[in-house]
Design an enzyme around this catalytic site. Structure first.
Site, PDB file in Angstrom:
ATOM      1  N   LYS A   1     -16.440 -37.065 -45.174  1.00 40.72           N
ATOM      2  CA  LYS A   1     -17.247 -36.656 -44.011  1.00 40.72           C
ATOM      3  C   LYS A   1     -18.369 -35.714 -44.450  1.00 40.72           C
ATOM      4  CE  LYS A   1     -13.380 -37.549 -40.985  1.00 40.72           C
ATOM      5  NZ  LYS A   1     -12.263 -37.075 -40.145  1.00 40.72           N
TER       6      LYS A   1
ATOM      7  N   ASP B   1     -15.332 -36.087 -32.359  1.00 44.72           N
ATOM      8  CA  ASP B   1     -14.232 -37.049 -32.529  1.00 44.72           C
ATOM      9  C   ASP B   1     -13.937 -37.798 -31.223  1.00 44.72           C
ATOM     10  OD1 ASP B   1     -13.070 -37.292 -35.088  1.00 44.72           O
ATOM     11  OD2 ASP B   1     -12.123 -35.316 -34.925  1.00 44.72           O
TER      12      ASP B   1
ATOM     13  N   GLN C   1      -9.600 -31.679 -38.804  1.00 42.23           N
ATOM     14  CA  GLN C   1      -8.957 -32.837 -39.440  1.00 42.23           C
ATOM     15  C   GLN C   1      -7.477 -32.887 -39.036  1.00 42.23           C
ATOM     16  OE1 GLN C   1     -10.554 -35.229 -41.065  1.00 42.23           O
ATOM     17  NE2 GLN C   1      -8.683 -36.372 -41.418  1.00 42.23           N
TER      18      GLN C   1
HETATM   19  N1  GUN Z   1      -7.236 -37.989 -39.072  1.00 37.78           N
HETATM   20  C1  GUN Z   1      -7.260 -39.344 -39.214  1.00 37.78           C
HETATM   21  N2  GUN Z   1      -8.330 -39.874 -38.562  1.00 37.78           N
HETATM   22  C2  GUN Z   1      -8.993 -38.828 -38.020  1.00 37.78           C
HETATM   23  C3  GUN Z   1     -10.191 -38.735 -37.243  1.00 37.78           C
HETATM   24  O1  GUN Z   1     -10.850 -39.717 -36.896  1.00 37.78           O
HETATM   25  N3  GUN Z   1     -10.550 -37.489 -36.874  1.00 37.78           N
HETATM   26  C4  GUN Z   1      -9.827 -36.378 -37.214  1.00 37.78           C
HETATM   27  N4  GUN Z   1     -10.264 -35.202 -36.778  1.00 37.78           N
HETATM   28  N5  GUN Z   1      -8.726 -36.434 -37.928  1.00 37.78           N
HETATM   29  C5  GUN Z   1      -8.316 -37.665 -38.325  1.00 37.78           C
END
Ligand code: GUN
Length: 280
Positions: free
Chosen positions: A52, A119, A96
């Site tokens: 990211k 998200d 996350q």
């Molecule tokens: N953990 C696995 N996929 C995601 C996601 O799309 N966003 C976040 N914040 N954590 C994750």
């Protein structure tokens, strides 16, 4: 043989569009910033967080990294979120997941300002999606809509079957397909005759989390098949597979997403898209 839907290519086009939009914002004197919070040191989470940050760098956004130890408290995490909520320089906040067991994930998600929730996990954004209001949409299902549209798959009036009912993929996926005027059916682990339902699908979206479970016997001739799964069936090999038995289904589908290189790369591209939307 099915035509491949190239998620790698489409995601890179979306990231380039984000880059151009950020250049325009910069020319108007505006920076774009994503705050990324990781708690603990789960190796898979570290890889996702790293990807990211790389994507932010590519599109010209600032990524602000926050790392809390696994021993940190819920209160410390909430305080950090409060601070980022109030910071005008921060356009998006991402915590996350999963969090270590001692944390209350729902409370954490609800603490993020819905207008910085890139998200799309906050109940306010889930509600906005379900009543057709503008808001942030969960990145993987939003990415699937982009894959379909940019591969010239028309959605309106089509029979769409979603397998899986998670809050992050299945449910928002169904809402998005409804918004595009598909006729939508959601299947899950208690669905009685899964084949009977999936065989009706013009567009079949598979997010069950079981390697290669969906073979050609579940698919109508000419269907478009989207595979959300990602598995490493053999821990000693780097080879990945999805929830769809690709070799079997590609013979009868009209279009299909590969694994890797299908849905996977779209999630981060749509995160960047949400971030730029937030800044704009
Ligand atoms: N953990 C696995 N996929 C995601 C996601 O799309 N966003 C976040 N914040 N954590 C994750």
């Amino acid at each position: 043989m099915a035509e491949l839907i190239d998620g790698k290519l489409i995601s890179s086009i979306i990231k380039d569009e984000c880059k151009a939009r950020i250049e325009k914002l910069k020319s108007e004197g505006k920076e774009v910033a994503l705050a990324v919070i990781q708690v603990g040191d789960d190796p898979a989470s570290s890889v996702y967080v790293g990807n990211k940050k790389k994507a932010c760098e590519y599109i010209g956004a600032v990524s602000l990294s926050y790392h809390l130890e696994e021993s940190a408290t819920q209160e410390e995490l909430l305080e950090l979120i409060d601070k980022l909520n109030l910071d005008d320089k921060v356009n998006g906040i991402l915590v996350q997941l999963p969090l270590p067991k001692s944390f209350d994930e729902d409370e954490v998600i609800r603490r993020i300002d819905p207008d910085k929730d890139v998200d799309g996990f906050h109940p306010i954004n889930v509600g906005r999606l379900s009543i057709g209001e503008k808001g942030f949409v969960s990145c993987t299902p939003a990415g699937i809509i982009e894959l379909l549209k940019r591969s010239n798959v028309s959605i309106e009036g089509k029979e769409c079957v979603v397998i899986g009912r998670s809050n992050i993929v299945g449910k928002p996926m169904a809402m998005l397909m409804l918004r595009e005027n598909a006729t939508v059916t959601v299947c899950h682990s208690r669905t009685k005759d899964l084949r009977e339902v999936t065989k009706r699908a013009d567009i079949l979206i598979v997010a069950i989390g079981k390697p290669k479970m969906i073979d050609a016997s579940y698919v109508k001739e000419g269907a478009v098949v989207i595979d959300v799964g990602i598995h490493r069936p053999d821990p000693d090999s780097k080879k990945l597979c999805g929830d769809v038995d690709f070799e079997s289904v590609e013979k009868i589908a009209s279009k299909i997403t590969p694994v890797p290189g299908g849905v996977g790369p779209m999630t981060i591209a749509m995160l960047m898209n949400n971030l730029v939307n937030s800044a704009e």
